[in-house]
Design a protein around this motif. Structure first.
Motif, PDB file in Angstrom:
ATOM      1  N   GLY A 203       0.786  -0.973  -0.349  1.00 46.29           N
ATOM      2  CA  GLY A 203      -0.126   0.061  -0.275  1.00 46.29           C
ATOM      3  C   GLY A 203       1.217   1.594  -0.001  1.00 46.29           C
ATOM      4  N   SER A 204       1.870   0.955   0.531  1.00 49.76           N
ATOM      5  CA  SER A 204       3.239   2.244   1.025  1.00 49.76           C
ATOM      6  C   SER A 204       3.670   2.562  -0.450  1.00 49.76           C
ATOM      7  CB  SER A 204       3.679   2.458   1.802  1.00 49.76           C
ATOM      8  OG  SER A 204       4.564   1.076   2.008  1.00 49.76           O
ATOM      9  N   LEU A 205       3.806   1.016  -1.160  1.00 49.67           N
ATOM     10  CA  LEU A 205       4.764   1.848  -2.818  1.00 49.67           C
ATOM     11  C   LEU A 205       3.639   1.931  -3.847  1.00 49.67           C
ATOM     12  CD1 LEU A 205       7.138  -1.214  -2.094  1.00 49.67           C
ATOM     13  CD2 LEU A 205       7.381   0.766  -1.373  1.00 49.67           C
ATOM     14  N   MET A 206       1.923   1.619  -3.467  1.00 45.82           N
ATOM     15  CA  MET A 206       1.232   2.120  -4.939  1.00 45.82           C
ATOM     16  C   MET A 206       1.798   3.845  -5.506  1.00 45.82           C
ATOM     17  SD  MET A 206      -0.211  -0.489  -5.202  1.00 45.82           S
ATOM     18  CE  MET A 206      -1.505  -0.092  -6.536  1.00 45.82           C
ATOM     19  N   PHE A 207       1.319   4.516  -4.086  1.00 44.96           N
ATOM     20  CA  PHE A 207       1.378   5.639  -5.241  1.00 44.96           C
ATOM     21  C   PHE A 207       3.043   5.398  -5.630  1.00 44.96           C
ATOM     22  CE2 PHE A 207       3.531   9.944  -4.954  1.00 44.96           C
ATOM     23  CZ  PHE A 207       2.794  10.823  -5.110  1.00 44.96           C
ATOM     24  N   ALA A 208       4.102   5.221  -5.379  1.00 45.86           N
ATOM     25  CA  ALA A 208       5.384   5.304  -6.082  1.00 45.86           C
ATOM     26  C   ALA A 208       5.446   4.662  -7.569  1.00 45.86           C
ATOM     27  CB  ALA A 208       6.048   5.028  -4.826  1.00 45.86           C
ATOM     28  N   TYR A 209       4.328   3.558  -6.896  1.00 44.54           N
ATOM     29  CA  TYR A 209       4.595   2.371  -8.365  1.00 44.54           C
ATOM     30  C   TYR A 209       3.646   3.290  -9.841  1.00 44.54           C
ATOM     31  CZ  TYR A 209       3.754  -1.794 -11.579  1.00 44.54           C
ATOM     32  OH  TYR A 209       3.113  -1.816 -12.381  1.00 44.54           O
ATOM     33  N   SER A 210       3.006   3.728  -9.653  1.00 52.42           N
ATOM     34  CA  SER A 210       1.937   4.386 -10.502  1.00 52.42           C
ATOM     35  C   SER A 210       3.084   5.640 -10.236  1.00 52.42           C
ATOM     36  CB  SER A 210       0.963   5.012  -9.815  1.00 52.42           C
ATOM     37  OG  SER A 210       0.709   6.298  -9.101  1.00 52.42           O
ATOM     38  N   ARG A 211       3.641   6.335 -10.212  1.00 54.80           N
ATOM     39  CA  ARG A 211       4.473   7.365 -10.761  1.00 54.80           C
ATOM     40  C   ARG A 211       5.439   6.654 -12.124  1.00 54.80           C
ATOM     41  NH1 ARG A 211       4.711  12.333  -9.116  1.00 54.80           N
ATOM     42  NH2 ARG A 211       6.094  12.645 -10.569  1.00 54.80           N
ATOM     43  N   ILE A 212       6.028   5.883 -11.493  1.00 55.93           N
ATOM     44  CA  ILE A 212       7.297   5.400 -11.531  1.00 55.93           C
ATOM     45  C   ILE A 212       6.674   4.494 -12.728  1.00 55.93           C
ATOM     46  CG2 ILE A 212       8.776   3.266 -11.662  1.00 55.93           C
ATOM     47  CD1 ILE A 212       9.424   3.485  -8.622  1.00 55.93           C
ATOM     48  N   ASN A 213       5.580   4.165 -13.056  1.00 59.13           N
ATOM     49  CA  ASN A 213       4.913   3.206 -13.967  1.00 59.13           C
ATOM     50  C   ASN A 213       4.957   4.035 -14.683  1.00 59.13           C
ATOM     51  OD1 ASN A 213       4.287   0.916 -15.196  1.00 59.13           O
ATOM     52  ND2 ASN A 213       1.941   1.304 -15.577  1.00 59.13           N
ATOM     53  N   SER A 214       4.243   5.269 -15.167  1.00 55.32           N
ATOM     54  CA  SER A 214       4.120   6.074 -15.939  1.00 55.32           C
ATOM     55  C   SER A 214       5.072   6.853 -15.835  1.00 55.32           C
ATOM     56  CB  SER A 214       3.290   7.654 -14.868  1.00 55.32           C
ATOM     57  OG  SER A 214       2.937   8.317 -16.017  1.00 55.32           O
ATOM     58  N   ILE A 219       9.321   6.461 -20.758  1.00 57.15           N
ATOM     59  CA  ILE A 219      11.037   6.423 -21.319  1.00 57.15           C
ATOM     60  C   ILE A 219      10.561   5.225 -22.350  1.00 57.15           C
ATOM     61  CG2 ILE A 219      12.708   5.143 -20.150  1.00 57.15           C
ATOM     62  CD1 ILE A 219      12.571   6.438 -17.800  1.00 57.15           C
ATOM     63  N   GLY A 220       9.933   4.272 -22.143  1.00 64.07           N
ATOM     64  CA  GLY A 220       9.237   2.462 -23.221  1.00 64.07           C
ATOM     65  C   GLY A 220       8.932   3.134 -24.341  1.00 64.07           C
ATOM     66  N   ALA A 221       8.172   4.612 -24.297  1.00 64.53           N
ATOM     67  CA  ALA A 221       7.921   5.170 -25.736  1.00 64.53           C
ATOM     68  C   ALA A 221       9.335   5.808 -26.590  1.00 64.53           C
ATOM     69  CB  ALA A 221       6.718   6.104 -25.426  1.00 64.53           C
ATOM     70  N   THR A 222       9.780   6.804 -25.487  1.00 61.61           N
ATOM     71  CA  THR A 222      11.325   7.271 -26.045  1.00 61.61           C
ATOM     72  C   THR A 222      12.179   6.370 -26.744  1.00 61.61           C
ATOM     73  OG1 THR A 222      10.278   8.844 -24.163  1.00 61.61           O
ATOM     74  CG2 THR A 222      12.845   8.809 -25.273  1.00 61.61           C
ATOM     75  N   PHE A 225      10.896   4.565 -29.676  1.00 59.22           N
ATOM     76  CA  PHE A 225      10.260   6.049 -30.767  1.00 59.22           C
ATOM     77  C   PHE A 225      12.396   6.050 -31.390  1.00 59.22           C
ATOM     78  CE2 PHE A 225      11.950  10.887 -31.810  1.00 59.22           C
ATOM     79  CZ  PHE A 225      11.001  10.566 -32.941  1.00 59.22           C
ATOM     80  N   LEU A 226      13.436   5.830 -30.340  1.00 57.18           N
ATOM     81  CA  LEU A 226      14.621   6.238 -30.256  1.00 57.18           C
ATOM     82  C   LEU A 226      15.224   4.833 -30.867  1.00 57.18           C
ATOM     83  CD1 LEU A 226      17.339   7.895 -30.240  1.00 57.18           C
ATOM     84  CD2 LEU A 226      17.800   6.892 -27.820  1.00 57.18           C
ATOM     85  N   GLN A 227      15.070   3.852 -30.883  1.00 61.20           N
ATOM     86  CA  GLN A 227      15.406   2.546 -32.057  1.00 61.20           C
ATOM     87  C   GLN A 227      15.120   2.740 -33.014  1.00 61.20           C
ATOM     88  OE1 GLN A 227      17.342   0.861 -30.358  1.00 61.20           O
ATOM     89  NE2 GLN A 227      17.419  -0.629 -31.634  1.00 61.20           N
ATOM     90  N   ASN A 228      13.559   3.025 -33.073  1.00 63.64           N
ATOM     91  CA  ASN A 228      13.467   3.155 -34.366  1.00 63.64           C
ATOM     92  C   ASN A 228      13.885   3.867 -35.656  1.00 63.64           C
ATOM     93  OD1 ASN A 228      11.448   2.026 -36.148  1.00 63.64           O
ATOM     94  ND2 ASN A 228      10.071   4.772 -36.333  1.00 63.64           N
ATOM     95  N   ILE A 229      14.478   5.120 -34.563  1.00 60.65           N
ATOM     96  CA  ILE A 229      15.303   5.884 -35.795  1.00 60.65           C
ATOM     97  C   ILE A 229      16.240   5.172 -36.345  1.00 60.65           C
ATOM     98  CG2 ILE A 229      15.911   8.078 -35.962  1.00 60.65           C
ATOM     99  CD1 ILE A 229      13.931   9.404 -34.293  1.00 60.65           C
ATOM    100  N   LEU A 230      17.033   4.088 -35.229  1.00 62.60           N
ATOM    101  CA  LEU A 230      18.546   4.520 -35.439  1.00 62.60           C
ATOM    102  C   LEU A 230      18.508   2.756 -36.217  1.00 62.60           C
ATOM    103  CD1 LEU A 230      19.762   3.888 -31.291  1.00 62.60           C
ATOM    104  CD2 LEU A 230      20.871   5.843 -33.131  1.00 62.60           C
ATOM    105  N   GLU A 231      17.602   2.076 -35.570  1.00 60.04           N
ATOM    106  CA  GLU A 231      17.004   1.016 -37.034  1.00 60.04           C
ATOM    107  C   GLU A 231      16.652   1.477 -37.959  1.00 60.04           C
ATOM    108  OE1 GLU A 231      18.125  -1.921 -36.320  1.00 60.04           O
ATOM    109  OE2 GLU A 231      18.796  -1.184 -34.360  1.00 60.04           O
ATOM    110  N   ASN A 232      16.621   2.366 -39.056  1.00 58.82           N
ATOM    111  CA  ASN A 232      15.579   2.722 -40.129  1.00 58.82           C
ATOM    112  C   ASN A 232      16.703   3.761 -40.199  1.00 58.82           C
ATOM    113  OD1 ASN A 232      13.166   1.374 -40.618  1.00 58.82           O
ATOM    114  ND2 ASN A 232      12.740   2.062 -38.838  1.00 58.82           N
ATOM    115  N   THR A 233      17.670   4.105 -39.965  1.00 60.17           N
ATOM    116  CA  THR A 233      18.313   6.064 -40.739  1.00 60.17           C
ATOM    117  C   THR A 233      19.412   5.012 -41.845  1.00 60.17           C
ATOM    118  OG1 THR A 233      20.298   7.059 -39.856  1.00 60.17           O
ATOM    119  CG2 THR A 233      20.369   5.261 -38.324  1.00 60.17           C
TER     120      THR A 233
END
Length: 877
Positions: A203-214, A219-222, A225-233
């Motif tokens: 319970g005490s970690l739920m808030f931190a988890y939600s922020r970390i997950n967000s 970061i994953g989307a970034t 995006f970066l991997q797509n750029i690197l692989e298609n360049t």
């Protein structure tokens, strides 16, 4: 609201919360401790798995170098391309470095260390086989047929290394399996208890988890995006981490921690196989270009920089524009392939140069072309078609022709230009050239023809290259008269050579011999067709070699043959060897090999022949046996001679003595019948005595070994005529003898020969005519003699004795020379049947021949051939 609601609640005291906090802290410490143990075990297992994978990669890299070396060596042996030899040294150095790293990685694994201890020796044998390769060795291996053996030797060394590789990888996979089992057993430690205890703090970690997950999603989307750029360049992107030695600031190498997939299209090596490798290992060509120094310079400056550099990758030169940017603890290298741009720049530069050169050349072309056409040894002309109203070609106008035509027609180019070809060169109509020109104009295809021309300056052959140009033809005529004459001579020579080869092959077959040639430099052996046949094979059935002929040698003769061959090849001396062959069909042959050495184009050769002497040896054995029989027969004949000369003549003399006494004392007392019987006994005794004497004479001819010497045939005939003078007077014979030459012989035997012949001519005369006997001589070359006489000398003296006697049937011309052969009844003509047999024996003692030719009632011609050699010692009379 809950916060405010808590204000109205009654405080329960600090101790429970303190206890709860302490409990929570204890639980957290326990969870942390348990998690720490599991994470440590997981990390250790992960490190061990990673170490196992690194060892497997290093094993593949090590043995990949051996495979590459073997591939380069075999490619060189097959293609003779020396560029395949240079990578072998690089592979050798890489394999040594990889072996050192592998030893370090497997320090704690004695089984792997033991396997690695076997590698250096096998590696050294493999590279020793590869490093001794050079062009001479490769050529020698290829020509001698040992290429497959050499490749097999290299592959055997590689197979031994591959077996070690298989065992090492199997060992690593076994360790990986064990470590996986240990990891799974550790993962089963109280997962449910940890889960329940974790719920207390969830319970005490739920808030931190939600922020970390967000944040993680962002970061994953970034990252995606970066991997797509690197692989298609189109750029190749590396991230390199420096590798330092102790107490040194500059990096000695860099490790590739990331590379995009574009690298595979350039180097053929996937990104996964590139990551976690040293720069010097995977890109040694970059190290040679000084890339390590550029990277260190970038890290020292702390700011990006760009460079253009070309690399030799897989045999292709590729240009890159590389940007080096310091990033955190490493360097990001972005490289763009600018090969097309560079090549375009180079092509443009070269094109500009060519254009400048062409512009310069165009200024010279006119005069140069004219000078060239005038100086060429070819006749170059351009004939423009002359068409009628319907567009059909009726003639050709000479628009251009160079001055070479004057050497053939006597007319200059100026005199011929502008005129019709049919008028200026009417011979072109006769040889079909006009039809050829029209076909070339109609089809547009060039044509080459050879023509024979009879021109004012002589007889010529030309090769005419005819090409369409506008509405006409360009003719380039080359005088090939000398070449044609040379070709004719060559054809005649080739025909003669082919005939000689056929004759030689037939001669070898008839003579039972075969020829061979052995090149000592290349160790190649060639056989003639009949040489194959003597070895029991069809021509070219197998590749000739010393091993092939050695395998056919009889086991009892093989060591002696090999010893003689080694000694002969070492000392290069003339060889003569007899040995036995055991052919594939089991037959045995006796072979005589003779050979000698010579040098051709500074290469030593041994040439010679082998001859089948099986029949000769068999004949020699038969001859030895017959010689023994002849010796035994001669001994018996010698005994017979003693019997004839002593034992038979003694009682015969007594018979003749008693007949003589009876004839003197008691003849008158005998009756007529008794006298008749006594006369017959006396005649028989005399005939018996004559027969014994003739037998002794014939036998002595075989035993006598008196040396030959010059004999004057005139003196021989004088003695013969003197001995037969009473018989000659009695018959009234007319004998014609010319001047006779001297020959080499035995005088008393020649006297007996001609005495017997002349005596027979007098004996077998016609009853109603006087005997006429003519002697003549003639010197003959052996080519006009009867082949049945087997002439062996350069010249022969023919002595012919012709009579007009009773003659005999020609069917008896051989029989008359046999022992005891009489053609008439013994009462008709006296004699024993040994006279001509003795003559034949005497002539044979003189290496001559005697022939009798006769017809009944037409006389007899006796021809005696003596070897004749005119010299100062034997002048003709």
């Amino acid at each position: 609201m809950a916060l405010f609601d808590n204000l109205n609640r009654k405080k329960t005291g600090i101790l429970p919360y303190l206890l709860l906090l302490i409990l929570a802290i204890i639980i957290l410490f326990f969870i942390s401790y348990t998690s720490f143990k599991m994470n440590r075990a997981l990390r250790q297992s992960t490190e061990q798995v990673s170490r196992t994978q690194e060892i497997i990669n290093e094993i593949n890299m090590l043995f990949g170098n051996y495979t590459g070396s073997e591939s380069a060596g075999i490619k060189y042996l097959i293609s003779k391309d020396s560029s395949y030899l240079s990578p072998i040294i690089g592979y050798h150095n890489k394999s040594d470095m990889s072996l050192k790293r592998l030893r370090r990685l497997t320090t704690n694994n004695p089984e792997q260390q033991e396997l690695l201890n076997r590698v250096p020796q096998l590696s050294a044998e493999l590279f020793r086989e590869l490093k001794i390769l050079d062009s001479k060795v490769a050529e020698k291996i290829t020509v001698s047929g040992a290429l497959s053996n050499k490749i097999q030797s290299i592959e055997q060394h590689l197979d031994s290394l591959e077996n070690i590789k298989t065992e090492m990888i199997a060992e690593e996979y076994e360790l990986l399996k064990q470590r996986k089992a240990a990891y799974e057993s550790q993962m089963t430690l109280t997962p449910i208890n940890i889960l329940y205890l974790s719920l207390f703090t969830l319970g005490s970690l739920m808030f931190a988890y939600s922020r970390i997950n967000s944040d993680r999603k962002k970061i994953g989307a970034t990252q995606n995006f970066l991997q797509n750029i690197l692989e298609n360049t189109d750029n190749v992107v590396h991230y390199l981490v420096p590798l330092h030695e102790a107490e040194k600031d500059e990096a000695i190498d860099f490790k590739v921690t990331y590379v995009n997939s574009k690298i595979e299209a350039i180097t053929g090596r996937s990104a996964s196989n590139t990551v976690n490798n040293k720069l010097s290992d995977i890109y040694p060509f970059t190290v040679a270009k000084g890339l390590i120094g550029v990277l260190n310079d970038t890290m020292e400056r702390g700011r990006p920089q760009s460079r253009e550099v070309d690399y030799e990758i897989n045999g292709e030169r590729i240009w890159f524009l590389s940007t080096f940017a310091p990033t955190h603890d490493g360097i990001t290298v972005t490289s763009r392939d600018i090969t097309a741009t560079k090549e375009a720049e180079l092509n443009l530069h070269q094109l500009n140069k060519r254009l400048e050169s062409q512009n310069l050349e165009l200024e010279r072309t006119g005069s140069f072309l004219q000078n060239m056409l005038s100086s060429l040894q070819y006749i170059i002309s351009y004939f423009e078609a002359v068409r009628d109203g319907d567009g059909n070609i009726k003639d050709f106008k000479i628009s251009y022709i160079n001055d070479k035509i004057k050497d053939l027609t006597g007319r200059s180019a100026e005199e011929s230009t502008g005129k019709l070809a049919s008028e200026e060169y009417p011979f072109l109509l006769n040889y079909g050239d006009f039809e050829t020109y029209m076909k070339v104009i109609a089809s547009g295809k060039s044509k080459e023809v050879e023509r024979e021309y009879h021109l004012p300056k002589g007889h010529f052959y030309f090769c005419n290259e005819i090409l369409k140009l506008g509405d006409g033809v360009t003719i380039v005529s080359q005088d090939i008269t000398l070449r044609k004459k040379a070709e004719n001579k060559l054809n005649i020579a080739n025909e003669r050579l082919a005939l000689q080869n056929m004759v030689l092959n037939d001669a070898e077959y008839v003579a039972g011999v075969g020829s061979f040639s052995y090149n000592l430099s290349t160790e190649t052996l060639t056989y003639s067709d009949n040489c194959f046949r003597l070895l029991g094979m069809e021509p070219s059935e197998k590749i000739p070699s010393l091993d092939l002929i050695t395998s056919l040698i009889h086991p009892a003769d093989r060591k002696r043959f090999e010893k003689n061959v080694r000694s002969t090849l070492k000392e290069r001396k003339t060889v003569r060897i007899e040995y036995r062959l055991k052919l594939h069909d089991g037959k045995l042959k006796n072979i005589l090999m003779q050979g000698h050495f010579f040098e051709k184009n500074e290469e030593p050769f041994m040439v010679g022949v082998i001859r089948d002497i099986t029949q000769e040896i068999a004949n020699e054995i038969t001859l030895q046996r017959r010689n023994r029989e002849l010796e035994r027969t001669n001994a018996e004949l010698e005994s017979f001679n003693r019997v004839v000369s002593h034992d038979l003549q003694e009682p015969l003399r007594k018979i003749q003595m008693f007949i003589s006494r009876m004839s003197h004392t008691d003849l008158q007392g005998l009756s007529e019948k008794g006298k008749k019987y006594l006369k017959k006994v006396d005649q028989s005794a005399n005939r018996m005595q004559l027969l014994i004497r003739n037998l002794l004479s014939y036998a002595r001819l075989t035993e006598e070994v008196e040396s030959h010497g010059p004999v004057d045939l005139n003196e021989v005939f004088e003695k013969v005529l003197d001995d037969l003078s009473e018989k000659i007077k009695e018959t009234g014979a007319k004998i014609y003898i010319p001047d006779l030459p001297r020959i080499n012989g035995i005088e008393f035997q020649l006297e007996q020969l001609f005495s017997n012949l002349l005596s027979n001519a007098l004996k077998y005369k016609k009853h109603d005519s006087v005997p006429e006997i003519t002697v003549s001589t003639e010197i003959l070359p052996p080519r006009i003699m009867n082949e049945a006489l087997n002439p062996s000398m350069s010249k022969y003296l023919l002595v012919t004795m012709t009579d007009n006697g009773i003659g005999f049937d020609s069917k008896q011309d051989v029989k008359v020379f046999q022992l005891f052969q009489r053609l008439h009844k013994k009462h008709a003509y006296e004699g024993t049947g040994l006279g001509l047999a003795i003559c034949k024996k005497i002539v044979e003692n003189h290496n001559g021949h005697i022939v009798a030719k006769s017809e009944p009632g037409k006389g007899t011609r006796m021809q005696v051939y003596f070897p004749y050699k005119k010299s100062k010692l034997m002048p003709s009379n």
